[in-house]
Write a protein that holds these residues in place. Structure first.
Motif, mmCIF file in Angstrom:
data_model
loop_
_atom_site.group_PDB
_atom_site.id
_atom_site.type_symbol
_atom_site.label_atom_id
_atom_site.label_comp_id
_atom_site.label_asym_id
_atom_site.label_seq_id
_atom_site.Cartn_x
_atom_site.Cartn_y
_atom_site.Cartn_z
ATOM 1 N N GLU A 139 105.287 53.275 -45.214
ATOM 2 C CA GLU A 139 104.244 54.284 -45.018
ATOM 3 C C GLU A 139 103.272 53.815 -43.934
ATOM 4 O O GLU A 139 102.949 52.637 -43.854
ATOM 5 N N LYS A 140 102.804 54.741 -43.129
ATOM 6 C CA LYS A 140 101.996 54.412 -41.960
ATOM 7 C C LYS A 140 100.729 53.612 -42.283
ATOM 8 O O LYS A 140 100.379 52.689 -41.576
ATOM 9 N N GLY A 141 100.047 53.927 -43.358
ATOM 10 C CA GLY A 141 98.781 53.269 -43.663
ATOM 11 C C GLY A 141 98.904 51.926 -44.350
ATOM 12 O O GLY A 141 97.896 51.276 -44.620
ATOM 13 N N ASP A 142 100.116 51.462 -44.615
ATOM 14 C CA ASP A 142 100.317 50.235 -45.393
ATOM 15 C C ASP A 142 100.463 49.022 -44.463
ATOM 16 O O ASP A 142 101.513 48.391 -44.389
ATOM 17 N N LYS A 143 99.382 48.674 -43.773
ATOM 18 C CA LYS A 143 99.394 47.585 -42.783
ATOM 19 C C LYS A 143 99.635 46.213 -43.424
ATOM 20 O O LYS A 143 100.288 45.353 -42.846
ATOM 21 N N ASP A 144 99.107 46.017 -44.635
ATOM 22 C CA ASP A 144 99.303 44.727 -45.316
ATOM 23 C C ASP A 144 100.775 44.491 -45.624
ATOM 24 O O ASP A 144 101.277 43.377 -45.467
ATOM 25 N N LEU A 145 101.475 45.526 -46.053
ATOM 26 C CA LEU A 145 102.902 45.410 -46.334
ATOM 27 C C LEU A 145 103.683 45.120 -45.056
ATOM 28 O O LEU A 145 104.600 44.299 -45.055
ATOM 29 N N VAL A 146 103.313 45.747 -43.956
ATOM 30 C CA VAL A 146 103.986 45.500 -42.673
ATOM 31 C C VAL A 146 103.816 44.040 -42.266
ATOM 32 O O VAL A 146 104.783 43.383 -41.863
ATOM 33 N N LYS A 147 102.607 43.505 -42.411
ATOM 34 C CA LYS A 147 102.365 42.090 -42.067
ATOM 35 C C LYS A 147 103.183 41.157 -42.956
ATOM 36 O O LYS A 147 103.751 40.178 -42.484
ATOM 37 N N GLU A 148 103.234 41.461 -44.241
ATOM 38 C CA GLU A 148 104.011 40.637 -45.177
ATOM 39 C C GLU A 148 105.499 40.695 -44.829
ATOM 40 O O GLU A 148 106.188 39.673 -44.841
ATOM 41 N N LEU A 149 106.000 41.872 -44.494
ATOM 42 C CA LEU A 149 107.407 42.011 -44.105
ATOM 43 C C LEU A 149 107.702 41.264 -42.800
ATOM 44 O O LEU A 149 108.762 40.661 -42.653
ATOM 45 N N GLN A 150 106.766 41.295 -41.858
ATOM 46 C CA GLN A 150 106.951 40.546 -40.611
ATOM 47 C C GLN A 150 107.008 39.045 -40.897
ATOM 48 O O GLN A 150 107.827 38.332 -40.319
ATOM 49 N N THR A 151 106.163 38.570 -41.797
ATOM 50 C CA THR A 151 106.146 37.150 -42.148
ATOM 51 C C THR A 151 107.467 36.715 -42.768
ATOM 52 O O THR A 151 108.045 35.706 -42.370
ATOM 53 N N VAL A 152 107.982 37.487 -43.732
ATOM 54 C CA VAL A 152 109.230 37.092 -44.387
ATOM 55 C C VAL A 152 110.433 37.299 -43.484
ATOM 56 O O VAL A 152 111.434 36.588 -43.609
ATOM 57 N N ALA A 153 110.344 38.233 -42.535
ATOM 58 C CA ALA A 153 111.440 38.412 -41.579
ATOM 59 C C ALA A 153 111.540 37.204 -40.660
ATOM 60 O O ALA A 153 112.640 36.743 -40.339
ATOM 61 N N LEU A 154 110.406 36.665 -40.252
ATOM 62 C CA LEU A 154 110.402 35.494 -39.375
ATOM 63 C C LEU A 154 110.810 34.219 -40.110
ATOM 64 O O LEU A 154 111.428 33.340 -39.518
ATOM 65 N N SER A 155 110.467 34.127 -41.391
ATOM 66 C CA SER A 155 110.792 32.910 -42.145
ATOM 67 C C SER A 155 112.232 32.909 -42.640
ATOM 68 O O SER A 155 112.782 31.857 -42.920
ATOM 69 N N GLY A 156 112.843 34.084 -42.775
ATOM 70 C CA GLY A 156 114.227 34.156 -43.237
ATOM 71 C C GLY A 156 114.390 33.915 -44.725
ATOM 72 O O GLY A 156 115.497 33.682 -45.203
ATOM 73 N N GLU A 157 113.300 33.987 -45.477
ATOM 74 C CA GLU A 157 113.400 33.735 -46.915
ATOM 75 C C GLU A 157 113.899 34.963 -47.671
ATOM 76 O O GLU A 157 113.768 36.092 -47.214
#
Length: 136
Positions: free
Chosen positions: A88-106
């Motif tokens: 969802e467009k307004g869920d910036k915290d979720l986007v940041k969390e997803l970016q973090t786990v995408a980069l870590s590969g966990e």
């Protein structure tokens, strides 16, 4: 005294107005159901492959998670299956969390809801991530 033709005109206008109001109310109810209604909710376990912002007119956040499923036989290699989802467009915290786990590969648990319809300003899929849980 009112003529028959005038009575018919007045009745026709009244019926037409009632039909239009009923159709408008039915349209609003149908749109609301398709837009906010939830068909399915669940969880997926895997590794987030990507999260990106896409679109020409409507910028939406889209992601892909890799679900590693195993065959029925022992010793077989995992089958790579991916699952596309939107955020969802307004869920910036979720986007940041997803970016973090995408980069870590966990490996994570991705909670999602499936909507009845897809709207272009909302996302490319009917599946929307609601939260992500990191596995220890």
């Amino acid at each position: 005294m009112e003529t028959f033709g005038e009575k018919v005109k007045r009745t026709t206008k009244k019926v037409t107005r009632i039909i239009l109001i009923v159709l408008l109310i039915a349209g609003v109810i149908t749109f609301s159901f398709l837009y906010w209604g939830t068909y399915e909710d669940g969880v997926l376990a895997g590794k987030v492959l990507r999260i990106s912002q896409k679109g020409v007119m409507f910028k939406t956040y889209e992601g892909k998670i890799n679900l590693e499923t195993f065959g029925a036989l022992k010793g077989t290699s995992p089958i790579a299956e991916s699952f596309d989802f939107s955020v969802e467009k307004g869920d910036k915290d979720l986007v940041k969390e997803l970016q973090t786990v995408a980069l870590s590969g966990e490996r994570v648990n991705l909670y999602f809801v499936k909507r009845y319809a897809r709207f272009p300003w909302r996302g490319d899929t009917k599946y929307f991530a609601t939260r992500v849980e990191r596995l220890k």
